[in-house]
Design an enzyme around this catalytic site. Structure first.
Site, mmCIF file in Angstrom:
data_model
loop_
_atom_site.group_PDB
_atom_site.id
_atom_site.type_symbol
_atom_site.label_atom_id
_atom_site.label_comp_id
_atom_site.label_asym_id
_atom_site.label_seq_id
_atom_site.Cartn_x
_atom_site.Cartn_y
_atom_site.Cartn_z
ATOM 1 N N HIS A 193 -44.799 -7.367 34.576
ATOM 2 C CA HIS A 193 -45.336 -8.674 34.926
ATOM 3 C C HIS A 193 -44.447 -9.780 34.352
ATOM 4 O O HIS A 193 -43.553 -9.533 33.545
ATOM 5 C CB HIS A 193 -46.760 -8.804 34.404
ATOM 6 C CG HIS A 193 -47.742 -7.959 35.146
ATOM 7 N ND1 HIS A 193 -49.107 -8.006 34.931
ATOM 8 C CD2 HIS A 193 -47.558 -7.030 36.126
ATOM 9 C CE1 HIS A 193 -49.724 -7.158 35.731
ATOM 10 N NE2 HIS A 193 -48.804 -6.541 36.463
ATOM 11 N N GLU B 248 -44.925 -12.160 32.197
ATOM 12 C CA GLU B 248 -44.924 -12.362 30.747
ATOM 13 C C GLU B 248 -44.021 -11.341 30.044
ATOM 14 O O GLU B 248 -43.285 -11.692 29.109
ATOM 15 C CB GLU B 248 -46.352 -12.235 30.202
ATOM 16 C CG GLU B 248 -47.332 -13.245 30.789
ATOM 17 C CD GLU B 248 -48.082 -12.736 32.002
ATOM 18 O OE1 GLU B 248 -49.271 -13.062 32.134
ATOM 19 O OE2 GLU B 248 -47.468 -12.008 32.816
ATOM 20 N N THR C 278 -50.938 -8.228 73.772
ATOM 21 C CA THR C 278 -49.573 -8.659 73.462
ATOM 22 C C THR C 278 -48.619 -7.477 73.447
ATOM 23 O O THR C 278 -47.479 -7.580 73.913
ATOM 24 C CB THR C 278 -49.553 -9.386 72.106
ATOM 25 O OG1 THR C 278 -50.354 -10.570 72.197
ATOM 26 C CG2 THR C 278 -48.140 -9.771 71.708
ATOM 27 N N ASP D 225 -45.703 -7.937 76.046
ATOM 28 C CA ASP D 225 -44.426 -8.346 75.448
ATOM 29 C C ASP D 225 -43.688 -7.222 74.746
ATOM 30 O O ASP D 225 -42.474 -7.327 74.524
ATOM 31 C CB ASP D 225 -44.666 -9.481 74.431
ATOM 32 C CG ASP D 225 -45.171 -10.752 75.098
ATOM 33 O OD1 ASP D 225 -44.917 -10.926 76.306
ATOM 34 O OD2 ASP D 225 -45.823 -11.567 74.415
#
Length: 359
Positions: free
Chosen positions: A51, A53, A197, A201
């Site tokens: 992380h 820190e 779609t 496409d």
């Protein structure tokens, strides 16, 4: 206070470096300051790795005892894939902790701050909070609302058409606008579309950029399991989720054998329940959804109020009254029934305008 703003702004800049790679984790930056000088800084790069820190402590150039830590998100207090960051800050002798926002996870929110405070660390919260919240609005949405932050992109002509009557839509907008779309794809957890779609496409729906990213998952809403096995998106690596309300085991098995993930979700009036879709995606640790779909799905999402932000690319061309519109909606009987959105941003992208709107 001005010093706090300055160093937190730096931490937010660092957090942005994880914009394309941290999913499903939040984007976090950390700056360590001693005697008014930055002595260490870091950001979270990828899930499962250190992380922010921890990286800042590792990169510190001198003893961190008595230093102030500026972190864009409350340090974690639990053992996940990495140890608690609040324990690392306590062990490092941090004297003061400045946090942009608390952890939005209601199960852990405040615990990291409480542990640091119990160890004698001075706490300051909500410094540049709005900027931190914008950076992680998808993570916040998943934690608080149990659904991702949803953006829907629509490319349209000056007269509001998204395609010709025959379905041809390449290309309404400029190359610059299309490149801009790929940046939005790249920072999204998921690119979501409808089966219509896909059939019309046949898009690949991947992010084509020239820098390292974690490619978004592709999600297809396919109520009747019409997904073609040889679709363009299947030619690229990465997860493809087919969400359906069909219980046709034969079709489902064929798709699974071809490498698709098939998930059966609740239906509403013979179609997928869209709220159930968003709730399901949250269970898959999806923070941000980028919708690229046609008028039927966009109309349904608008009706269900499931889009948090509409991204409209408007070109200066005219396609005429026979062209296809952006939303399929029930006929309105009164102007009082019109859908009202709020302007959030307007800017030029190449030869086009990019309009950002929300409710």
């Amino acid at each position: 206070m001005n010093t706090d703003l300055e160093f937190m702004a730096r931490a937010l800049k660092l957090a942005e470096k994880g914009r394309f790679t941290t999913d499903p984790n939040p984007r976090v930056g950390c700056v360590l300051v001693k005697d008014g000088r930055i002595i260490g800084e870091g950001f979270h790069e990828r899930a499962g790795q250190a992380h922010a820190e921890i990286n800042a402590l590792k990169n510190s150039t001198e003893d961190t005892s008595g230093a102030t830590a500026y972190v864009t998100l409350e340090p974690c207090s639990h053992h996940g894939k990495t140890p608690p960051c609040c324990d690392a800050l306590i062990s490092a002798g941090i004297k003061r902790l400045v946090v942009a926002m608390r952890d939005p996870n209601p199960l852990v929110s405040g615990r990291g701050l409480e542990r640091c405070q119990a160890a004698g660390i001075e706490i300051a919260c909500d410094v540049l909070r709005a900027d931190a919240e914008k950076l992680n609005r998808g993570f916040i949405s998943r934690m608080i609302r149990n659904r991702p932050f949803v953006i829907s992109k629509i490319a349209m002509s000056l007269d509001g058409k998204t395609a010709l009557a025959n379905g041809e839509s390449q290309w309404i907008t400029s190359p610059e606008a299309r490149a801009d779309v790929h940046l939005f794809r790249a920072e999204s957890s998921v690119i979501l579309t409808g089966i219509g779609t896909i059939l019309i496409d046949n898009p690949s729906l991947n992010a084509r950029v020239d820098f390292p990213i974690v490619q978004p998952i592709r999600v297809v809403l396919d109520s009747n399991l019409q997904m073609p096995l040889d679709s363009q998106m299947a030619k690229f690596d990465g997860r493809i989720l087919v969400l359906t309300c069909s219980t046709n085991e034969q079709k489902s098995t064929v798709l699974k054998q071809a490498g698709f993930e098939v998930h059966v979700l609740p239906e509403s009036n013979g179609r997928l329940d869209l709220l159930a879709v968003m709730n399901f995606l949250a269970t898959q640790e999806i923070n941000n959804v980028f919708v690229e779909a046609g008028a039927i799905l966009n109309g349904a999402l608008l009706e269900a109020d499931l889009v948090d932000e509409w991204l409209i690319y408007k070109a200066s061309c005219v396609l005429g009254d026979k062209g296809r519109g952006a939303f399929t909606l029930p006929e309105l009987q009164s102007m009082t029934d019109k859908k009202m959105l709020q302007w959030r941003d307007v800017r030029h992208v190449g030869a086009d305008l990019r309009l950002t709107l929300s409710f």
